[in-house]
Structure formats: C-alpha cells, structure tokens
Design an enzyme around this catalytic site. Structure first.
Site, short mmCIF file in Angstrom:
data_model
loop_
_atom_site.label_atom_id
_atom_site.label_comp_id
_atom_site.label_asym_id
_atom_site.label_seq_id
_atom_site.Cartn_x
_atom_site.Cartn_y
_atom_site.Cartn_z
N GLU A 43 0.83 -1.20 0.00
CA GLU A 43 0.00 0.00 0.00
C GLU A 43 0.87 1.26 0.00
O GLU A 43 1.89 1.33 0.69
CB GLU A 43 -0.89 -0.02 1.25
CG GLU A 43 -1.78 1.20 1.41
CD GLU A 43 -2.51 1.21 2.76
OE1 GLU A 43 -3.53 1.90 2.86
OE2 GLU A 43 -2.03 0.55 3.70
N LYS A 116 -10.44 2.89 -1.22
CA LYS A 116 -10.48 2.16 0.05
C LYS A 116 -11.78 2.45 0.80
O LYS A 116 -12.12 3.60 1.06
CB LYS A 116 -9.27 2.56 0.88
CG LYS A 116 -9.07 1.79 2.18
CD LYS A 116 -7.73 2.18 2.80
CE LYS A 116 -7.43 1.48 4.09
NZ LYS A 116 -6.09 1.84 4.61
N CYS A 153 -5.54 -2.66 2.78
CA CYS A 153 -5.14 -2.65 4.19
C CYS A 153 -6.33 -2.85 5.14
O CYS A 153 -6.78 -3.98 5.31
CB CYS A 153 -4.35 -1.40 4.50
SG CYS A 153 -3.34 -1.55 6.01
#
Length: 286
Positions: A43, A116, A153
């Site tokens: 990431e 995200k 993540c």
C-alpha cells in the site's frame, strides 16, 4: 489457461518517490522473471507511510487519477513484462482525497479505480485526517490470468469485504498493506491476528488470499512485513519474514478452486434473507 501465479512484494519504503518506484519496479521485474503473472506491491509504496501523523503538508503528495505518473510508469512495465499489477496511490479528486488503487492488466490497460472503503483512525494510523471513505463500492477485476478482488489494508479485517468480492466473482483476494507495531503500545504485536483475519477469509470463501506489506522503521514506526499467500484451505503456501526484502510466489488452479468452492457449499447454503441485520449500524432492524 487454468493455472495462474501470484507474487507479493515486500521492501522498506522510507525513501524518495523516485527511489521507491525504482525499488518496486526492480522487484516487479524479478518476480516476472521467476514466472509471476499477478504481482502485488504494498500500500502507498510511493513514499513513507505519511498517515502516522496529521500534517497538512502531506496533502501535497496526492495527485489526480487521470494522468497519474506512477500509474503510467507501471502500466508500461505491465505491458512490457506481460504481468498484472495493482497500483496503490494517494488520489486527489477535486476537493476530496482517497486511498486508491487501479489494476493494470498484462497489456498495460487500466481496468479501473477502487477507493479504500474502510478508513482507520488511531495512533500511528491517522488515515481519517487524509482520506474520505471510498465511494466505488467493492470491485473485482477480470484480468488475462484471473479475476481479482482487491481491498486495501484496513479492508482486510472485514469479512463483509471479502465475501462481497467473492460473490462478485473474485478468484483470489489481494490486499496491499502498510501495517506494523502500534506506536503507543510497542509490545503489542498484531502480526498473527492480522494474518489470521485474512486466512479466515480464505477458509470461509474457499479462495486464496495474498497480502503485501512494507518493512523497516519509519521514524519510530516499525512495519513487520510478514507478507504471505494462503491457499483456499487457509494454509500459508508462501511467506516472507519480518525484515526480508523480496517477493514470495504461489500458483493456483482456477478450475480446482471453482470445484472446491462448489463442493464445500458455503455459497450454496448462504441465507441472504436472514442477513438484514448486517445492513444496520447498531444491530437493530427498523
């Protein structure tokens, strides 16, 4: 072709954008030379993990999706090497900022944007200061080698994300990551639960899972690496150590995975009509 080969990259990223791109590019080449077809960097690999503090100057690191130079660079590399690369970047979209990625196919084509969905907020991981929650919804990417579900993540801790991507047709789940020791609790090591959460997704969805993390100390915040690939049984079939720079690779058979998912019955026996509770914030259906 039924078989596909995936690699996860791991490296220290406490350097300039140019140095980090060169490092990740070198690892992409090494993995491709070893036979990897789908290659996952960590990431926000363009620089150090800036989200550990709230600092307005860091917004200058963001760039628009359209014409993004890092995406262009790795798109050309993907085309040259014939590999698929998910590319994580800090996106500026008008007055909004996102933690985003695109998946570049093996011909260099951009298969689209994911933002995200789950944004953490805590000591050392002050992401809500920088990023809006993503508005793309969960996505899968039909590449030349396999259909990929890619979360970023904090997304990796949520079973709903993994299940949604599998329902959309993912054949493997990929998670670019930046995670390490907790700065306010240096003796609290989350490495094992971090892996177990994703291994649980692998088992519950009968699907391989791969995570790519960074390593090294970035101004007192230590990232613990341990990038890994698990098969649909939840067995780790490839793993890097806490401080190892390099890549790990594993192969999977799409037809065998499809047969396993069908035979285990997790999707046959689902009861979506009973899951309305999951659509609530507080467990109360109104």
């Amino acid at each position: 072709m039924s078989e596909f080969r995936v690699a996860v990259l791991q490296a220290p990223l406490n350097a300039s954008r140019e140095e980090n791109i060169e490092k990740i590019g070198g690892l992409v080449r090494r993995a491709a030379e070893a036979g990897a077809q789908i290659i996952l960097p960590p990431e926000l690999f363009e620089g150090p993990y800036f989200c550990k503090v709230e600092e307005e100057d860091h917004f200058a690191l963001a760039a628009p999706y359209e014409g993004h130079p890092t995406i262009a660079h790795f798109s050309e590399m993907a085309r040259e090497l014939g590999v698929v690369i998910p590319i994580s970047f800090f996106e500026r979209a008008g007055q909004a900022y996102y933690n985003s990625l695109v998946v570049v196919d093996a011909d260099g084509s951009d298969l689209g944007l994911y933002r995200k969905s789950h944004i953490p907020d805590g000591p050392g991981y002050e992401e809500k200061f920088y990023f809006r929650p993503g508005n793309t919804g969960f996505r899968v990417y039909k590449t030349q080698f396999a259909t990929l579900g890619v979360g970023i993540c904090w997304d990796q801790w949520f079973p709903e994300c993994a299940r949604a991507m599998t329902l959309l047709g993912a054949e493997i789940l990929l998670y670019p990551t930046a995670i390490g020791l907790e700065p306010h609790e240096p003796d609290f090591d989350t490495k094992d639960p971090w892996q177990r959460a994703m291994i649980g997704h692998a088992v519950a969805n009968s699907i391989p899972v791969a995570a790519a993390n960074r390593i090294g100390d970035e101004g007192g915040q230590a990232f613990y690496g341990s990038s890994f690939i698990a098969d649909a049984r939840g067995d780790k079939v490839a793993e890097l150590s806490r401080d190892e720079e390099g890549f790990a690779m594993a192969s999977f058979d799409r037809e065998a995975l499809r047969a396993r998912r069908a035979s285990w019955g997790f999707f046959r026996d689902r009861r979506p009509e009973l899951y309305g509770l999951l659509m609530t914030e507080d467990g109360v259906e109104r």
